[in-house]
Design an enzyme around this catalytic site. Structure first.
Site, short mmCIF file in Angstrom:
data_model
loop_
_atom_site.label_atom_id
_atom_site.label_comp_id
_atom_site.label_asym_id
_atom_site.label_seq_id
_atom_site.Cartn_x
_atom_site.Cartn_y
_atom_site.Cartn_z
N ASN A 109 0.81 -1.23 0.00
CA ASN A 109 0.00 0.00 0.00
C ASN A 109 0.84 1.28 0.00
O ASN A 109 0.32 2.37 0.20
CB ASN A 109 -0.96 0.00 1.20
CG ASN A 109 -1.74 -1.29 1.29
OD1 ASN A 109 -1.47 -2.11 2.16
ND2 ASN A 109 -2.66 -1.50 0.38
N ILE A 164 1.04 6.80 0.01
CA ILE A 164 0.34 5.82 0.83
C ILE A 164 -1.09 5.67 0.34
O ILE A 164 -1.79 6.67 0.14
CB ILE A 164 0.32 6.28 2.31
CG1 ILE A 164 1.75 6.54 2.79
CG2 ILE A 164 -0.39 5.25 3.19
CD1 ILE A 164 1.82 7.38 4.05
N CYS A 165 -1.52 4.44 0.16
CA CYS A 165 -2.90 4.16 -0.21
C CYS A 165 -3.67 3.87 1.08
O CYS A 165 -3.53 2.80 1.66
CB CYS A 165 -2.97 2.96 -1.15
SG CYS A 165 -4.65 2.56 -1.63
N LEU A 166 -4.41 4.87 1.54
CA LEU A 166 -5.16 4.74 2.79
C LEU A 166 -6.44 5.54 2.63
O LEU A 166 -6.38 6.73 2.29
CB LEU A 166 -4.30 5.29 3.94
CG LEU A 166 -4.82 5.11 5.36
CD1 LEU A 166 -4.96 3.63 5.71
CD2 LEU A 166 -3.89 5.80 6.35
N LYS A 176 -7.87 9.86 1.52
CA LYS A 176 -8.56 10.17 0.26
C LYS A 176 -10.05 10.38 0.53
O LYS A 176 -10.44 11.31 1.19
CB LYS A 176 -8.32 9.03 -0.74
CG LYS A 176 -6.84 8.86 -1.09
CD LYS A 176 -6.61 7.86 -2.20
CE LYS A 176 -7.23 6.52 -1.92
NZ LYS A 176 -6.36 5.39 -2.00
#
Length: 144
Positions: free
Chosen positions: A74, A81-83, A87
């Site tokens: 992630n 950062i994919c969180l 978003k």
């Protein structure tokens, strides 16, 4: 700007394994370090991040990225950062502390089903033990 109160709390009462300090010359920029959670492949590592509060904060989320290289499905090569809370799930009720705790939790529980680093996610899905071994190696190499 309601920043200083939240910043004071963050510095005075840091979450375990997390430190965040604003830059003297720009209180919107923070130097962050997060220790890898026990029992995760990132255990024993100290990861440096940068956090920036945009003008629209708290109506829009802070911008956070890893400066320390990390092997995680992630988090991409650029440290992005994919969180969800960074978003579409952001809420002005959330605080910097919550964001940093969520990032720390992400280290304990990688989510290869919502990857940012697709190659790492594929590795985690195909051979989790081997992927975790690489995560440990990178932690020893880059985060200690």
């Amino acid at each position: 700007m309601a920043l200083p109160k939240e910043t004071q709390r963050l510095v005075a009462d840091p979450a375990p394994g997390i430190s965040a300090a604003p830059h003297d010359d720009n209180l919107r920029y923070f130097d962050v370090s997060i220790t890898g959670p026990d029992g995760s492949p990132f255990q024993g590592g100290v990861f440096r991040l940068e956090l920036y509060l945009p003008e629209e904060y708290p109506m829009s989320p802070p911008k956070v990225r890893f400066l320390t290289k990390i092997y995680h499905p992630n988090i991409d090569k650029l440290g992005r950062i994919c969180l969800d809370i960074l978003k579409d799930k952001w809420s002005p009720a959330l605080q910097i502390r919550t964001v940093l705790l969520s990032i720390q939790a992400l280290l304990s529980a990688p989510n290869p089903d919502d990857p940012l680093a697709t190659d790492v996610a594929k590795h985690y899905k195909e051979n989790e033990a081997a992927a975790k071994a690489v995560s440990r190696e990178w932690t020893e190499k880059y985060a200690q």
